[in-house]
Write an enzyme that holds these catalytic residues in place. Structure first.
Site, PDB file in Angstrom:
ATOM      1  N   HIS A  22       0.837  -1.206   0.000  1.00  9.15           N
ATOM      2  CA  HIS A  22       0.000   0.000   0.000  1.00  9.15           C
ATOM      3  C   HIS A  22       0.876   1.262   0.000  1.00  9.15           C
ATOM      4  CE1 HIS A  22      -3.070  -2.597   2.403  1.00  9.15           C
ATOM      5  NE2 HIS A  22      -3.565  -2.457   1.181  1.00  9.15           N
ATOM      6  N   LYS A  46     -17.104  -6.918  10.306  1.00 13.28           N
ATOM      7  CA  LYS A  46     -17.632  -6.802  11.666  1.00 13.28           C
ATOM      8  C   LYS A  46     -16.525  -6.654  12.710  1.00 13.28           C
ATOM      9  CE  LYS A  46     -22.218  -8.543  11.086  1.00 13.28           C
ATOM     10  NZ  LYS A  46     -22.613  -9.693  10.301  1.00 13.28           N
ATOM     11  N   ARG A  95      -1.674  -6.346  -8.182  1.00  8.84           N
ATOM     12  CA  ARG A  95      -0.481  -7.134  -7.875  1.00  8.84           C
ATOM     13  C   ARG A  95      -0.268  -8.265  -8.869  1.00  8.84           C
ATOM     14  NH1 ARG A  95      -2.609  -8.080  -1.958  1.00  8.84           N
ATOM     15  NH2 ARG A  95      -4.373  -8.392  -3.340  1.00  8.84           N
ATOM     16  N   SER A 133      -2.989  -7.759   3.160  1.00  6.15           N
ATOM     17  CA  SER A 133      -3.313  -7.555   4.586  1.00  6.15           C
ATOM     18  C   SER A 133      -3.731  -8.883   5.214  1.00  6.15           C
ATOM     19  CB  SER A 133      -4.447  -6.539   4.732  1.00  6.15           C
ATOM     20  OG  SER A 133      -4.051  -5.300   4.218  1.00  6.15           O
TER      21      SER A 133
END
Ligand code: PNS
Length: 167
Positions: A22, A46, A95, A133
């Site tokens: 990022h 959530k 990517r 991530s």
């Protein structure tokens, strides 16, 4: 150049957590556009690993010396947020081919919703092409080494979280 002529780009994402991939894209974008707004999706899932506040803090810290990188959060449709910010470009990183299908769908859906908004894809440096991530979270949780893959502040915060959990 007046404000209305300046090229503002939005780089949206969950950033849970921010990775060096990022960071690479944001730096590249900040060299091409007059300003780049890193737009953190507030309600990512959530139970995000990092809260909205933590994700803002991390990003603002990493880019504190880059005057044309702004960090904000958004909710709702990205096209509405872009309109509000008077941005005409969305930046997304690509990517690998595996990213393409999802990115293609999003870019075309966003174009359907707002034809004047253009999506620009940028490739990160090769050494970051396998980082995500999701994998960072998994590898870190299972005790793997992640230094060099995320900014030092992310690694530090991950360790703090791990310590707090063990207490
Ligand atoms: O980091 P991510 O999870 O790949 O980012 C996805 C993101 C935030 C770019 C996407 O989920 C998004 O734009 N969400 C906002 C809601 C929206 O506009 N959805 C329609 C997208 S076509």
């Amino acid at each position: 150049m007046t404000d209305s002529e300046s090229r503002v780009a939005i780089y949206p994402g969950s950033f849970d957590p921010l990775t060096n991939g990022h960071v690479d894209i944001i730096e590249r974008g900040s060299r091409i556009f007059d300003s780049i707004i890193v737009a953190i999706l507030a309600n990512v899932e959530k139970t995000p690993l990092f809260s909205e506040k933590e994700r803002i803090e991390i990003l603002r810290d990493v880019f504190k010396d880059r005057a044309n990188v702004k960090v904000e959060t958004f909710n709702g449709l990205l096209v509405d947020y872009a309109k509000q910010k008077e941005a005409h470009v969305i930046v997304r990183g690509l990517r690998a081919v595996s990213d393409f299908e999802y990115e293609f769908q999003m870019a075309l859906m966003n174009r359907h919703l707002e034809p004047t908004l253009e999506t620009v894809f940028m490739m990160p440096a090769e050494q970051y092409t396998y980082i995500s991530s999701r994998l960072i979270k998994e590898v870190f949780t299972l005790g793997g080494e992640i230094s060099g893959l995320v900014p030092p502040i992310v690694e530090k915060k991950l360790r703090e979280k791990q310590k707090a959990r063990k207490k």
